[in-house]
Design an enzyme around this catalytic site. Structure first.
Site, mmCIF file in Angstrom:
data_model
loop_
_atom_site.group_PDB
_atom_site.id
_atom_site.type_symbol
_atom_site.label_atom_id
_atom_site.label_comp_id
_atom_site.label_asym_id
_atom_site.label_seq_id
_atom_site.Cartn_x
_atom_site.Cartn_y
_atom_site.Cartn_z
ATOM 1 N N ASP A 213 0.829 -1.198 0.000
ATOM 2 C CA ASP A 213 0.000 0.000 0.000
ATOM 3 C C ASP A 213 0.872 1.261 0.000
ATOM 4 O OD1 ASP A 213 -2.795 1.170 0.582
ATOM 5 O OD2 ASP A 213 -1.579 2.055 2.177
ATOM 6 N N GLU A 276 1.661 -0.241 -4.872
ATOM 7 C CA GLU A 276 0.707 0.816 -5.198
ATOM 8 C C GLU A 276 1.496 2.127 -5.253
ATOM 9 O OE1 GLU A 276 -3.386 2.949 -3.678
ATOM 10 O OE2 GLU A 276 -1.738 2.617 -2.314
HETATM 11 C C1 BGC Z 1 -5.400 2.660 0.048
HETATM 12 C C2 BGC Z 1 -6.455 3.525 0.675
HETATM 13 C C3 BGC Z 1 -5.914 4.008 2.000
HETATM 14 C C4 BGC Z 1 -4.556 4.700 1.853
HETATM 15 C C5 BGC Z 1 -3.863 4.881 3.151
HETATM 16 C C6 BGC Z 1 -4.280 3.629 -0.169
HETATM 17 O O1 BGC Z 1 -3.871 4.040 -1.260
HETATM 18 O O2 BGC Z 1 -5.793 2.050 -1.144
HETATM 19 O O3 BGC Z 1 -7.666 2.849 0.839
HETATM 20 O O4 BGC Z 1 -6.830 4.918 2.568
HETATM 21 O O5 BGC Z 1 -3.688 3.943 1.047
HETATM 22 O O6 BGC Z 1 -3.399 3.673 3.629
#
Ligand code: BGC
Length: 545
Positions: A213, A276
């Site tokens: 993430d 991500e």
């Molecule tokens: C997740 C979100 C989250 C954020 C903070 C992201 O990009 O997909 O859902 O709120 O990270 O962890």
């Protein structure tokens, strides 16, 4: 270690890298299926419905966080990386889930949140307690300016300053999201070591991959230099949108951490790792995190997730951005991942199609998804054609949506419960009161209403995923002969012994088509070798001499 894992036909196609070209189904556990009637989805609920996922023909699942959490950001605020939140079940429930998934031939990918923890994590409790405890520097602390204001101008993604004052330490701590999500000091080797131990913990439990993430948020300029203001005229909802995030995230040392993650994963076989990477300058970071053979498997692109419209030029740009040619340094280029939907972005059929076009458009984009080079992700309910739900302010749960209402990202509207049975109470999601409401429109699109009917999007999704699995060119091939002529997009996916010419009309006007010679593989929405009607699709398997 996964030494006893069976070698399947797909492994032979992908050289043992099961994940390359895989289709991955994202499960948001809170909203998938509730087994105990508390209105919130859970791990046993997932396990009970994995046959639906396996029947789609995907290769793997990605489960959003289910770890111990006070749920300030619905699980993306982790208080204990090594346990399951009681709302979702127990570690034994996770073991049962993974066993069932593996029995069904599904790999299991979980979501590790390494840029921040919950403010209830024991590390943060210790860190805020004193300036010289064991975890004192595991988070990002800074003194106030002489006038008491925060150390710099950095703003948080969800709105407001990225610094919160802590009375005990008499210092500010940094948080890029909610104040309940303090930033981990991932620059510190000891923090990296602890996070790598977490990675090993889940590998030892048998997981096959990780989504990391907000990985580009994990490191920042340690000198806390002010971000410069943006100079474009794009709409600004939050103070965050006023800045170029030059110093508050994206520090180049993330690459070193990525290499350490890879070394840990390599000891467990073919582990899928996907970063991500959000933000305005994501592409160079995505490439950097995945270049060569000693970083991550893939990076997850945002190009489609927030696009208000889908057009041929956007798809062409995405395909051109990752040509798959070796980089200038002689290292192989990484492997992209694409999604049209996830738990953060509005449903794609609501963004991209009006009521009249939705059925043919939905068929067209499912064919497009399976023709993309890279890994492709489907978000739960996408196979049913669910639409974005409109959640009234008094029922909103998402802190980002509440803070920025009415100019929100509408995350609650994509997180409404999965409709299983259109005739059951709460569409079979729960015997209790669902944590977010189900809408009549989406209940009518439930699994029960589509299963067994070849004319549905559910049947089409299965057919498209089967097509991708059956054709190495779609799963693994290069992209060649890419052309865009107005709404018409054509390209060829090619491996050594197979080439598939793909043609899409991403528009509502009929166009002429000169389809290549070969065997027709797919014709949608009235397409033939000479014409692409509105939203028409044609795939032709070329004869290889
Ligand atoms: C997740 C979100 C989250 C954020 C903070 C992201 O990009 O997909 O859902 O709120 O990270 O962890």
């Amino acid at each position: 270690m996964n030494e006893t894992a069976p070698i399947c036909a797909m492994d032979a196609q992908t050289g043992g890298e099961w994940w390359r070209g895989a289709a991955i189904y994202q499960i948001y556990p809170r909203s998938f299926a509730d087994s105990n009637g508390d209105g919130i989805g859970d791990l046993p609920g997932i396990t009970a419905h994995l046959d639906h996922v396996a029947n789609l023909g995907v290769d793997a699942i990605w489960i959003s966080p289910f770890f111990t959490s006070p749920m300030a950001d619905y699980g993306y605020d982790v208080a204990d990386y090594r346990d399951v939140d009681p709302t979702f079940g127990t570690l034994a429930d996770f073991d049962a889930l993974i066993a069932r998934a593996h029995a069904l031939g599904l790999k299991v990918t979980i979501d590790l949140v390494f840029a921040h923890t919950s403010d209830r994590h024991a590390w943060f409790a210790d860190s805020r307690a004193s300036r010289d405890g064991a975890h004192a520097d595991w988070y990002v602390w800074a003194d106030a300016n002489p006038d008491g204001t925060p150390p710099n101008n950095w703003q948080s993604v969800f709105g407001g300053p990225a610094w919160t004052w802590d009375a005990r330490r008499q210092q500010y701590y940094y948080h890029q999201f909610l104040k309940e999500q303090p930033q981990l000091n991932v620059h510190l080797p000891a923090v990296q070591d602890a996070l790598l131990d977490v990675t090993r913990f889940w590998l030892d439990r048998g997981v096959d991959g990780f989504r990391f993430d907000a990985l580009n948020h994990s490191m920042f300029d340690p000198a806390f230099t002010d971000n410069p203001p943006v100079t474009d005229n794009r709409p600004r909802t939050r103070p965050y949108d006023f800045q170029v995030k030059k110093f508050s995230q994206n520090h180049p040392d993330v690459v070193g951490f990525v290499e350490r993650i890879r070394t840990v994963c390599d000891a467990y076989g073919a582990i899928f790792t996907v970063a991500e990477v959000g933000g305005d300058d994501a592409m160079p970071l995505m490439k950097a995190y995945t270049a060569g053979n000693h970083r991550l498997s893939s990076a997850y692109g945002f190009d489609f997730l927030y696009a208000p419209e889908l057009d041929a030029a956007l798809v062409a740009k995405v395909l051109r951005d990752w040509p798959g040619t070796p980089g200038a340094d002689g290292q192989s280029e990484g492997w992209p991942s694409w999604a049209f939907e996830n738990h953060d972005a509005p449903r794609c059929l609501s963004r991209w199609a009006d009521d009249a076009a939705r059925a043919p458009f939905g068929r067209m984009i499912m064919a497009l998804l399976v023709a993309l080079r890279g890994n492709v992700f489907l978000y739960q309910g996408q196979e049913l054609g669910l639409l974005q739900d409109d959640i009234p302010f008094h029922l909103l749960k998402d802190p980002e949506a509440i803070a920025n209402w009415p100019l929100t990202l509408s995350r609650d509207g994509v997180r409404t419960p999965m409709p299983w049975d259109s005739h059951a109470p709460n569409a079979g999601f729960t015997a209790g009161t669902p944590w977010l409401p189900l809408s009549p429109g989406n209940i009518a699109r439930a699994v029960s209403a589509q299963v067994g009917d070849p004319a549905t999007l559910l049947a089409h999704t299965r057919a498209m995923l089967a097509l991708r699995r059956a054709h190495p060119a779609l799963r693994l091939g290069t992209v060649e002969a890419l052309t865009v002529a107005g709404d018409v997009l054509t390209f060829t996916r090619r491996v050594a012994d197979e080439a598939i010419a793909c043609a899409f009309n991403i528009g509502r006007h009929r166009h002429a088509l000169a389809a290549p010679e070969g065997t027709p593989l797919l014709a949608l929405n009235g397409a033939d070798a000479h014409h692409l009607p509105a939203w028409g699709v044609r795939f032709t398997k070329e004869s290889i001499l």
